[in-house]
Design an enzyme around this catalytic site. Sequence first.
Site, short mmCIF file in Angstrom:
data_model
loop_
_atom_site.label_atom_id
_atom_site.label_comp_id
_atom_site.label_asym_id
_atom_site.label_seq_id
_atom_site.Cartn_x
_atom_site.Cartn_y
_atom_site.Cartn_z
N ASP A 46 1.00 -1.19 0.06
CA ASP A 46 0.01 -0.04 -0.01
C ASP A 46 0.87 1.23 0.18
OD1 ASP A 46 -2.80 1.48 0.34
OD2 ASP A 46 -1.46 2.22 1.90
N TYR A 51 4.06 9.59 -0.10
CA TYR A 51 5.08 8.75 0.88
C TYR A 51 6.42 8.93 0.11
CZ TYR A 51 0.85 6.27 2.60
OH TYR A 51 -0.40 6.06 3.04
N LYS A 76 -1.66 6.24 -4.39
CA LYS A 76 -2.95 7.32 -3.78
C LYS A 76 -2.50 8.50 -4.86
CE LYS A 76 -3.43 4.86 0.33
NZ LYS A 76 -1.98 4.52 0.88
N HIS A 109 -6.51 10.18 -2.30
CA HIS A 109 -6.17 9.99 -1.19
C HIS A 109 -6.71 10.75 0.10
CE1 HIS A 109 -1.75 9.36 1.44
NE2 HIS A 109 -2.78 9.13 1.95
N LEU A 191 -3.31 -1.00 13.33
CA LEU A 191 -2.62 -1.11 14.83
C LEU A 191 -2.64 0.06 15.67
CD1 LEU A 191 0.73 -3.12 13.76
CD2 LEU A 191 -1.51 -4.37 14.42
N ILE A 229 -3.56 -3.36 6.24
CA ILE A 229 -2.24 -2.97 5.86
C ILE A 229 -1.44 -2.58 6.87
CG2 ILE A 229 -2.94 -2.58 3.36
CD1 ILE A 229 -3.42 0.41 4.02
N LYS A 231 1.82 -1.39 8.66
CA LYS A 231 3.21 -1.16 8.42
C LYS A 231 4.28 -1.64 9.39
CE LYS A 231 6.64 2.36 8.97
NZ LYS A 231 7.26 2.64 10.39
N SER A 232 5.39 -1.85 8.67
CA SER A 232 6.71 -2.18 9.58
C SER A 232 7.77 -1.98 8.76
CB SER A 232 6.50 -3.38 10.57
OG SER A 232 7.77 -3.58 11.14
N VAL A 233 8.98 -1.62 9.34
CA VAL A 233 10.38 -1.73 8.74
C VAL A 233 11.17 -2.77 9.23
CG1 VAL A 233 10.25 0.71 7.72
CG2 VAL A 233 11.25 0.24 10.04
N ARG A 237 9.21 -8.13 12.31
CA ARG A 237 7.69 -7.52 12.62
C ARG A 237 6.97 -7.76 11.50
NH1 ARG A 237 8.43 -2.01 15.86
NH2 ARG A 237 8.72 -2.77 17.94
N ASN A 241 3.93 -10.37 11.40
CA ASN A 241 2.27 -9.79 11.05
C ASN A 241 1.74 -10.51 9.72
OD1 ASN A 241 2.82 -7.89 12.92
ND2 ASN A 241 3.23 -6.03 11.54
#
Length: 275
Positions: A46, A51, A76, A109, A191, A229, A231-233, A237, A241
């Site tokens: 996503d 971004y 978006k 968006h 989350l 959706i 998010k993690s970097v 994780r 997820n």
Amino acid sequence: MAHQTALDLNDGRSIPQLGLGVWQVDDGEAPAVVGAALAAGYRLIDGAAAYRNERGVGAGVRQSGLPRDEVFVTSKLANSEHGYDEALRACAASLAAFGFDALDLYLIHWPQPGRNRYVETWKALVRLREEGRVRSIGVSNFGPDHLKRIVDETGVVPAVNQVELHPRFQQRRLRDLHAEMGIATQSWSPLGQGRLLDDPTIGAIAARHGKTPAQTIIRWHIDNGLLVIPKSVTPARIRENVEVFDFALSEADLDAIAALDDSAGRIGPDPDRFG
Ligand SMILES: NC(=O)C1=CN([C@@H]2O[C@H](COP(=O)(O)OP(=O)(O)OC[C@H]3O[C@@H](n4cnc5c(N)ncnc54)[C@H](OP(=O)(O)O)[C@@H]3O)[C@@H](O)[C@H]2O)C=CC1
Ligand SMILES: O=C(O)C(=O)[C@@H](O)[C@H](O)C(=O)CO
């Protein structure tokens, strides 16, 4: 990873129920983050022009070695690009940044009702779909009035409305309207940007299932028929997820999480005023 689930959209296409969000992922870091997600079994990313990481996301998809048609990529339209011609140009710029011929899903968006250009912007997305530059079209942060207006004026129902949605902000009325209109609901900040992970109710349910709080919340979205959706970097994780397809919440679990809903639980901006 157990088999991922997918939902049918109102345009006849299918969408993976779980994907990786990439807000606040640095463009330079995006190839590795997207690569880790695709290796872990994610099949939806996503993104958004805002971004500023479409180049890195596109590179990550190509470097994965997966066929392009096995990865569902969303972008978006940025708030600055509302308007018919502006939206056509913005989509072309996003495609060039990704290095793709087509996007799987393109969303407006934010509605920016104060600017009052979202109907002509929606008409441009309809054209982009007709021309095959995007396969499905939808919106984000649209409320009931915005949804009804674009459908009244174009006859085209968005496939998806992506909105803030998590156990503290469950958007039940909007979800009911989506169900009536045939729109899939996609949960952003699923989350609660990490703020829900120490909730004791979630923690107790997670412990009963031998799962983490993040996995329990993601499973709640899936068991409610939502698209989700997170998010993690963080590679561990990212893998954690997606390990949510080997258990399901009980009716009692769902009832306990339903009780966490809070009309003041919004974390992000109010769509009637943002942009
Ligand atoms: N359409 C819209 O207007 C909006 C869309 N979005 C979309 O939704 C996506 C997700 O929302 P977002 O706001 O990023 O918030 P999320 O609810 O996905 O939470 C992300 C935060 O939780 C942390 N986290 C993730 N997994 C775990 C885990 N298993 N254990 C502990 N911490 C964890 C992340 O840390 P870390 O990364 O450090 O691991 C990060 O700080 C965005 O990335 C974007 O794609 C978001 C906002 C608005
Ligand atoms: O992440 C998104 O998609 C957003 O629209 C957010 O960044 C939003 O712009 C915001 O939360 C600003 O504070």
